[in-house]
Design a protein around this motif. Structure first.
Motif, PDB file in Angstrom:
ATOM      1  N   PHE A  33       0.848  -1.188   0.000  1.00 34.30           N
ATOM      2  CA  PHE A  33       0.000   0.000   0.000  1.00 34.30           C
ATOM      3  C   PHE A  33       0.885   1.240   0.000  1.00 34.30           C
ATOM      4  CE2 PHE A  33      -2.469  -3.271   2.158  1.00 34.30           C
ATOM      5  CZ  PHE A  33      -3.658  -3.212   1.470  1.00 34.30           C
ATOM      6  N   ALA A  34       0.388   2.305  -0.620  1.00 31.05           N
ATOM      7  CA  ALA A  34       1.076   3.592  -0.603  1.00 31.05           C
ATOM      8  C   ALA A  34       0.049   4.684  -0.347  1.00 31.05           C
ATOM      9  CB  ALA A  34       1.806   3.831  -1.921  1.00 31.05           C
ATOM     10  N   VAL A  35       0.321   5.504   0.663  1.00 31.64           N
ATOM     11  CA  VAL A  35      -0.545   6.628   1.017  1.00 31.64           C
ATOM     12  C   VAL A  35       0.332   7.859   1.220  1.00 31.64           C
ATOM     13  CG1 VAL A  35      -2.317   5.174   2.101  1.00 31.64           C
ATOM     14  CG2 VAL A  35      -0.470   6.106   3.503  1.00 31.64           C
ATOM     15  N   GLY A  36      -0.301   9.021   1.294  1.00 33.67           N
ATOM     16  CA  GLY A  36       0.436  10.236   1.594  1.00 33.67           C
ATOM     17  C   GLY A  36       1.089  10.139   2.963  1.00 33.67           C
ATOM     18  N   ASN A  37       2.285  10.672   3.083  1.00 31.40           N
ATOM     19  CA  ASN A  37       3.038  10.573   4.337  1.00 31.40           C
ATOM     20  C   ASN A  37       2.736  11.713   5.301  1.00 31.40           C
ATOM     21  OD1 ASN A  37       4.938   9.242   6.017  1.00 31.40           O
ATOM     22  ND2 ASN A  37       6.511  10.697   5.392  1.00 31.40           N
TER      23      ASN A  37
ATOM     24  N   VAL B 144      -6.584   6.725  13.018  1.00 26.26           N
ATOM     25  CA  VAL B 144      -6.362   5.500  12.247  1.00 26.26           C
ATOM     26  C   VAL B 144      -6.879   5.701  10.821  1.00 26.26           C
ATOM     27  CG1 VAL B 144      -6.914   3.043  12.084  1.00 26.26           C
ATOM     28  CG2 VAL B 144      -6.505   4.095  14.328  1.00 26.26           C
ATOM     29  N   PHE B 145      -6.051   5.332   9.848  1.00 28.26           N
ATOM     30  CA  PHE B 145      -6.374   5.493   8.432  1.00 28.26           C
ATOM     31  C   PHE B 145      -6.399   4.138   7.739  1.00 28.26           C
ATOM     32  CE2 PHE B 145      -4.363   9.375   9.813  1.00 28.26           C
ATOM     33  CZ  PHE B 145      -5.131  10.372   9.235  1.00 28.26           C
ATOM     34  N   SER B 146      -7.336   3.961   6.823  1.00 28.46           N
ATOM     35  CA  SER B 146      -7.371   2.773   5.973  1.00 28.46           C
ATOM     36  C   SER B 146      -6.209   2.847   4.994  1.00 28.46           C
ATOM     37  CB  SER B 146      -8.682   2.707   5.197  1.00 28.46           C
ATOM     38  OG  SER B 146      -8.583   1.791   4.129  1.00 28.46           O
ATOM     39  N   LEU B 147      -5.451   1.767   4.867  1.00 26.07           N
ATOM     40  CA  LEU B 147      -4.383   1.733   3.870  1.00 26.07           C
ATOM     41  C   LEU B 147      -4.947   1.537   2.469  1.00 26.07           C
ATOM     42  CD1 LEU B 147      -1.648  -0.327   5.737  1.00 26.07           C
ATOM     43  CD2 LEU B 147      -1.589   2.109   5.152  1.00 26.07           C
ATOM     44  N   ARG B 148      -6.158   1.011   2.347  1.00 25.37           N
ATOM     45  CA  ARG B 148      -6.771   0.804   1.029  1.00 25.37           C
ATOM     46  C   ARG B 148      -7.325   2.112   0.449  1.00 25.37           C
ATOM     47  NH1 ARG B 148      -9.195  -4.374   3.098  1.00 25.37           N
ATOM     48  NH2 ARG B 148      -7.865  -5.970   2.179  1.00 25.37           N
TER      49      ARG B 148
ATOM     50  N   PRO C 107      -4.110  10.864   0.659  1.00 27.66           N
ATOM     51  CA  PRO C 107      -4.084  10.439  -0.742  1.00 27.66           C
ATOM     52  C   PRO C 107      -3.559   9.009  -0.828  1.00 27.66           C
ATOM     53  CG  PRO C 107      -2.365  12.066  -0.312  1.00 27.66           C
ATOM     54  CD  PRO C 107      -3.172  11.938   0.939  1.00 27.66           C
ATOM     55  N   THR C 108      -4.031   8.258  -1.798  1.00 32.19           N
ATOM     56  CA  THR C 108      -3.565   6.887  -2.021  1.00 32.19           C
ATOM     57  C   THR C 108      -2.931   6.799  -3.405  1.00 32.19           C
ATOM     58  OG1 THR C 108      -5.720   6.197  -2.862  1.00 32.19           O
ATOM     59  CG2 THR C 108      -5.306   5.852  -0.501  1.00 32.19           C
ATOM     60  N   PHE C 109      -2.048   5.845  -3.564  1.00 30.98           N
ATOM     61  CA  PHE C 109      -1.330   5.655  -4.812  1.00 30.98           C
ATOM     62  C   PHE C 109      -1.323   4.175  -5.171  1.00 30.98           C
ATOM     63  CE2 PHE C 109       0.386   9.180  -2.453  1.00 30.98           C
ATOM     64  CZ  PHE C 109       0.363  10.214  -3.370  1.00 30.98           C
ATOM     65  N   ALA C 110      -1.411   3.893  -6.459  1.00 34.35           N
ATOM     66  CA  ALA C 110      -1.283   2.510  -6.916  1.00 34.35           C
ATOM     67  C   ALA C 110       0.160   2.071  -6.665  1.00 34.35           C
ATOM     68  CB  ALA C 110      -1.627   2.401  -8.390  1.00 34.35           C
ATOM     69  N   VAL C 111       0.306   0.845  -6.195  1.00 35.22           N
ATOM     70  CA  VAL C 111       1.640   0.302  -5.911  1.00 35.22           C
ATOM     71  C   VAL C 111       1.678  -1.127  -6.408  1.00 35.22           C
ATOM     72  CG1 VAL C 111       0.994  -0.362  -3.562  1.00 35.22           C
ATOM     73  CG2 VAL C 111       3.383  -0.009  -4.093  1.00 35.22           C
ATOM     74  N   ARG C 112       2.835  -1.538  -6.908  1.00 36.04           N
ATOM     75  CA  ARG C 112       2.969  -2.897  -7.416  1.00 36.04           C
ATOM     76  C   ARG C 112       4.383  -3.409  -7.180  1.00 36.04           C
ATOM     77  NH1 ARG C 112       2.960  -1.682 -13.952  1.00 36.04           N
ATOM     78  NH2 ARG C 112       5.049  -0.738 -14.036  1.00 36.04           N
TER      79      ARG C 112
END
Length: 107
Positions: free
Chosen positions: A38-42, A74-78, A91-96
């Motif tokens: 998962f990637a979210v804003g830091n 608490v924040f959802s990582l999804r 903000p969330t980001f696609a990660v692979r």
């Protein structure tokens, strides 16, 4: 949209966050215990500090989460949604994982 290499997969410890600065975007990258990425804003939207990557990884009713180390929201990582205040989100980001490298898609 552009995929950017962030780190080697093996350098990303499970149940921990790693900060990354991609251009001008501060991102927190997480690998859960079951190897989901998962990637979210830091940046913590409640205090403005770049600390989300140092938060506590967990789950709430099966939802992978991170708790801010500052004020403990608490924040959802999804989805990035704050589970304590649904009006606020990261903000969330696609990660692979591509071969042995972790990549994040940036706008």
């Amino acid at each position: 949209m552009k995929w950017q290499q962030v780190c080697a997969y093996e350098s990303l410890p499970p149940e921990c966050g790693v900060p990354a600065l991609l251009g001008e975007q501060s991102v927190a990258l997480f690998r859960t215990g079951d190897d989901e990425l998962f990637a979210v804003g830091n940046v913590d939207p409640f205090c403005g500090a770049g600390v989300i990557s140092r938060g506590i990884v967990g789950d709430r009713d099966g939802e992978p989460t991170v708790a801010s180390p500052m004020l403990k929201q608490v924040f959802s990582l999804r989805t990035g949604e704050c589970l304590d205040d649904p009006e606020i989100r990261l903000p969330t980001f696609a990660v692979r994982r591509r071969d042995d490298v972790v990549e994040i898609e940036l706008p």
